[in-house]
Design an enzyme around this catalytic site. Structure first.
Site, PDB file in Angstrom:
ATOM      1  N   ASN A 286      43.274  40.757  26.165  1.00 27.37           N
ATOM      2  CA  ASN A 286      41.995  40.257  25.637  1.00 27.37           C
ATOM      3  C   ASN A 286      40.954  40.054  26.731  1.00 27.37           C
ATOM      4  O   ASN A 286      39.757  40.120  26.457  1.00 27.37           O
ATOM      5  CB  ASN A 286      42.249  38.930  24.900  1.00 27.37           C
ATOM      6  CG  ASN A 286      40.962  38.206  24.607  1.00 27.37           C
ATOM      7  OD1 ASN A 286      40.234  38.544  23.693  1.00 27.37           O
ATOM      8  ND2 ASN A 286      40.654  37.196  25.430  1.00 27.37           N
TER       9      ASN A 286
ATOM     10  N   TYR B 210      29.979  48.944  29.631  1.00 26.60           N
ATOM     11  CA  TYR B 210      30.855  48.198  28.716  1.00 26.60           C
ATOM     12  C   TYR B 210      31.409  49.138  27.643  1.00 26.60           C
ATOM     13  O   TYR B 210      32.610  49.154  27.355  1.00 26.60           O
ATOM     14  CB  TYR B 210      30.069  47.057  28.090  1.00 26.60           C
ATOM     15  CG  TYR B 210      30.859  46.231  27.101  1.00 26.60           C
ATOM     16  CD1 TYR B 210      31.814  45.314  27.541  1.00 26.60           C
ATOM     17  CD2 TYR B 210      30.646  46.354  25.726  1.00 26.60           C
ATOM     18  CE1 TYR B 210      32.535  44.546  26.629  1.00 26.60           C
ATOM     19  CE2 TYR B 210      31.360  45.587  24.821  1.00 26.60           C
ATOM     20  CZ  TYR B 210      32.303  44.688  25.276  1.00 26.60           C
ATOM     21  OH  TYR B 210      33.013  43.936  24.368  1.00 26.60           O
TER      22      TYR B 210
ATOM     23  N   ALA C 208      31.717  52.351  27.711  1.00 30.19           N
ATOM     24  CA  ALA C 208      32.659  53.309  28.298  1.00 30.19           C
ATOM     25  C   ALA C 208      34.009  52.646  28.532  1.00 30.19           C
ATOM     26  O   ALA C 208      35.069  53.247  28.298  1.00 30.19           O
ATOM     27  CB  ALA C 208      32.093  53.863  29.604  1.00 30.19           C
TER      28      ALA C 208
ATOM     29  N   LYS D 231      35.313  50.228  26.842  1.00 29.43           N
ATOM     30  CA  LYS D 231      35.997  50.007  25.565  1.00 29.43           C
ATOM     31  C   LYS D 231      36.410  51.333  24.913  1.00 29.43           C
ATOM     32  O   LYS D 231      37.410  51.388  24.199  1.00 29.43           O
ATOM     33  CB  LYS D 231      35.112  49.177  24.623  1.00 29.43           C
ATOM     34  CG  LYS D 231      34.881  47.747  25.130  1.00 29.43           C
ATOM     35  CD  LYS D 231      36.180  46.959  25.307  1.00 29.43           C
ATOM     36  CE  LYS D 231      35.938  45.487  25.587  1.00 29.43           C
ATOM     37  NZ  LYS D 231      37.169  44.700  25.727  1.00 29.43           N
TER      38      LYS D 231
HETATM   39  N1  LIG Z   1      32.103  38.084  21.703  1.00 25.36           N
HETATM   40  C1  LIG Z   1      31.845  39.290  21.211  1.00 25.36           C
HETATM   41  O1  LIG Z   1      30.824  39.478  20.533  1.00 25.36           O
HETATM   42  C2  LIG Z   1      32.810  40.419  21.433  1.00 25.36           C
HETATM   43  C3  LIG Z   1      32.595  41.602  20.716  1.00 25.36           C
HETATM   44  C4  LIG Z   1      33.460  42.669  20.888  1.00 25.36           C
HETATM   45  C5  LIG Z   1      34.524  42.554  21.753  1.00 25.36           C
HETATM   46  N2  LIG Z   1      34.716  41.398  22.466  1.00 25.36           N
HETATM   47  C6  LIG Z   1      35.860  41.359  23.397  1.00 25.36           C
HETATM   48  O2  LIG Z   1      36.634  40.207  23.155  1.00 25.36           O
HETATM   49  C7  LIG Z   1      37.338  39.845  24.359  1.00 25.36           C
HETATM   50  C8  LIG Z   1      37.207  38.355  24.575  1.00 25.36           C
HETATM   51  O3  LIG Z   1      35.848  38.026  24.830  1.00 25.36           O
HETATM   52  P1  LIG Z   1      35.144  36.711  24.248  1.00 25.36           P
HETATM   53  O4  LIG Z   1      34.033  37.153  23.400  1.00 25.36           O
HETATM   54  O5  LIG Z   1      36.167  35.785  23.690  1.00 25.36           O
HETATM   55  O6  LIG Z   1      34.464  36.126  25.562  1.00 25.36           O
HETATM   56  P2  LIG Z   1      34.828  34.931  26.541  1.00 25.36           P
HETATM   57  O7  LIG Z   1      34.836  33.635  25.819  1.00 25.36           O
HETATM   58  O8  LIG Z   1      33.911  35.092  27.700  1.00 25.36           O
HETATM   59  O9  LIG Z   1      36.338  35.240  26.957  1.00 25.36           O
HETATM   60  C9  LIG Z   1      36.703  36.160  27.933  1.00 25.36           C
HETATM   61  C10 LIG Z   1      37.849  35.556  28.709  1.00 25.36           C
HETATM   62  O10 LIG Z   1      38.346  36.519  29.638  1.00 25.36           O
HETATM   63  C11 LIG Z   1      38.634  35.855  30.851  1.00 25.36           C
HETATM   64  N3  LIG Z   1      38.523  36.811  31.939  1.00 25.36           N
HETATM   65  C12 LIG Z   1      37.421  37.509  32.328  1.00 25.36           C
HETATM   66  N4  LIG Z   1      37.704  38.256  33.384  1.00 25.36           N
HETATM   67  C13 LIG Z   1      39.015  38.032  33.673  1.00 25.36           C
HETATM   68  C14 LIG Z   1      39.881  38.518  34.672  1.00 25.36           C
HETATM   69  N5  LIG Z   1      39.464  39.400  35.608  1.00 25.36           N
HETATM   70  N6  LIG Z   1      41.162  38.075  34.690  1.00 25.36           N
HETATM   71  C15 LIG Z   1      41.589  37.192  33.757  1.00 25.36           C
HETATM   72  N7  LIG Z   1      40.813  36.708  32.787  1.00 25.36           N
HETATM   73  C16 LIG Z   1      39.528  37.118  32.757  1.00 25.36           C
HETATM   74  C17 LIG Z   1      37.608  34.723  30.967  1.00 25.36           C
HETATM   75  O11 LIG Z   1      38.122  33.607  31.691  1.00 25.36           O
HETATM   76  P3  LIG Z   1      37.865  33.395  33.268  1.00 25.36           P
HETATM   77  O12 LIG Z   1      36.396  33.625  33.491  1.00 25.36           O
HETATM   78  O13 LIG Z   1      38.294  31.989  33.498  1.00 25.36           O
HETATM   79  O14 LIG Z   1      38.735  34.379  33.962  1.00 25.36           O
HETATM   80  C18 LIG Z   1      37.417  34.339  29.503  1.00 25.36           C
HETATM   81  O15 LIG Z   1      38.249  33.254  29.145  1.00 25.36           O
HETATM   82  C19 LIG Z   1      36.755  40.705  25.474  1.00 25.36           C
HETATM   83  O16 LIG Z   1      37.615  41.777  25.771  1.00 25.36           O
HETATM   84  C20 LIG Z   1      35.446  41.228  24.859  1.00 25.36           C
HETATM   85  O17 LIG Z   1      35.035  42.466  25.399  1.00 25.36           O
HETATM   86  C21 LIG Z   1      33.885  40.328  22.309  1.00 25.36           C
END
Ligand SMILES: NC(=O)c1ccc[n+]([C@@H]2O[C@H](COP(=O)([O-])OP(=O)(O)OC[C@H]3O[C@@H](n4cnc5c(N)ncnc54)[C@H](OP(=O)(O)O)[C@@H]3O)[C@@H](O)[C@H]2O)c1
Length: 260
Positions: free
Chosen positions: A89, A153, A155, A157
């Site tokens: 994730n 981003y 690319a 995904k």
């Molecule tokens: N929110 C949306 O609209 C949306 C839409 C489509 C897809 N997504 C996908 O959903 C997933 C979760 O995102 P979210 O929306 O829940 O955002 P989020 O709240 O920012 O969560 C992302 C998490 O990933 C962790 N992270 C980032 N880089 C990391 C690394 N190098 N190693 C370990 N952990 C890492 C962050 O924690 P730390 O900073 O503490 O490491 C954070 O807890 C992502 O893959 C995102 O692309 C989100």
């Protein structure tokens, strides 16, 4: 009556200190998982999640580095339980118009979103094979329906969609399933990480909701049931699939200038 779906199972969720990962870790724990190992880079956020359920084990690990992937896998190996479910994730979204694209941004996004799952899966594959476990990747509709300002981003995904299909083909012989969930817009901290204020985020979501055919932006609880459902043994004939959860945006009935 407790839900026993994942009783006796060991689960890993990356990027679980906040957002979709946090909700996913709590969902697996709530459905009886014996151990849910969660990782991220911010220790305090992981400890907050771990305080919510005794099955949750926090590990500070950066999935974009070989050292971080190894630290996460070491925690699983030390438990000697094998691995039943691996949820990739952890991810970062960066608004990055082409004209302003910085090499560091490219590396950050690709290293986290694409290299991360490769490194972590490489480390944890023996534990997964030992339990005929399964993998769920959190992708994005941007992977198959990109918009302006997010080419790196998108690319990354698209790469995640590709990993899903190629790993599914490669690992089916071992009984290991691989699927992905591709959300549209989800209400999480990801947008604030781009420097947006709460007000700007709500403004974006209000604007976007009008272009979502089902009329609203998702909450994390709209996404996690699809992750747990794909990981559930009841889905034992489902592999290589990318399930889009976007309120119908992929139907083309709505339009938006920016993409999540
Ligand atoms: N929110 C949306 O609209 C949306 C839409 C489509 C897809 N997504 C996908 O959903 C997933 C979760 O995102 P979210 O929306 O829940 O955002 P989020 O709240 O920012 O969560 C992302 C998490 O990933 C962790 N992270 C980032 N880089 C990391 C690394 N190098 N190693 C370990 N952990 C890492 C962050 O924690 P730390 O900073 O503490 O490491 C954070 O807890 C992502 O893959 C995102 O692309 C989100």
């Amino acid at each position: 009556m407790p839900d026993p779906t994942f009783a006796g199972r060991t689960v890993v969720v990356t990027g679980a200190g906040t957002g979709i990962g946090r909700a996913t870790a709590l969902a697996f724990a709530g459905q009886g998982a014996t151990t849910v190992v969660v990782c991220g880079r911010r220790k305090e956020r992981l400890e907050e999640v771990a305080a919510e359920h005794p099955a949750i084990v926090p590990v500070v690990a950066d999935v974009a580095t070989a050292t971080g992937a190894r630290a996460l896998a070491d925690e699983v190996r030390a438990r000697g339980e094998g691995l039943d479910v691996l949820v990739h994730n952890a991810g970062v979204f960066r608004f990055s118009p082409l004209a302003a694209l910085a090499p560091d941004t490219v590396r950050e996004v690709l290293d986290t979103n694409l290299l991360g799952p490769l490194l972590v899966t490489g480390e944890l594959l023996p534990a997964l094979l030992a339990r005929r476990g399964n993998i769920v990747l959190v992708s994005s509709r941007a992977g198959h329906n990109p918009g302006p300002g997010s080419s790196v981003y998108a690319a990354s995904k698209a790469g995640v969609h590709s990993l899903t299909r190629s790993w599914a083909a490669e690992l089916a012989v071992h009984g290991v399933r691989v699927n992905a969930v591709a959300p549209g817009y989800v209400r999480t901290e990801a947008y604030r990480a781009n420097g947006m204020t709460d007000r700007q985020v709500e403004g974006l979501f209000d604007a976007v909701a009008g272009s979502v055919p089902l009329g609203r932006v998702a909450d994390t609880d709209d996404i996690t049931p699809w992750i747990t459902r794909l990981a559930d043994p009841a889905a034992s004939l489902v592999t290589g699939q990318v399930i889009t959860v976007d309120g119908g945006m992929d139907t083309g009935a709505g339009q938006t200038d920016q993409d999540a």
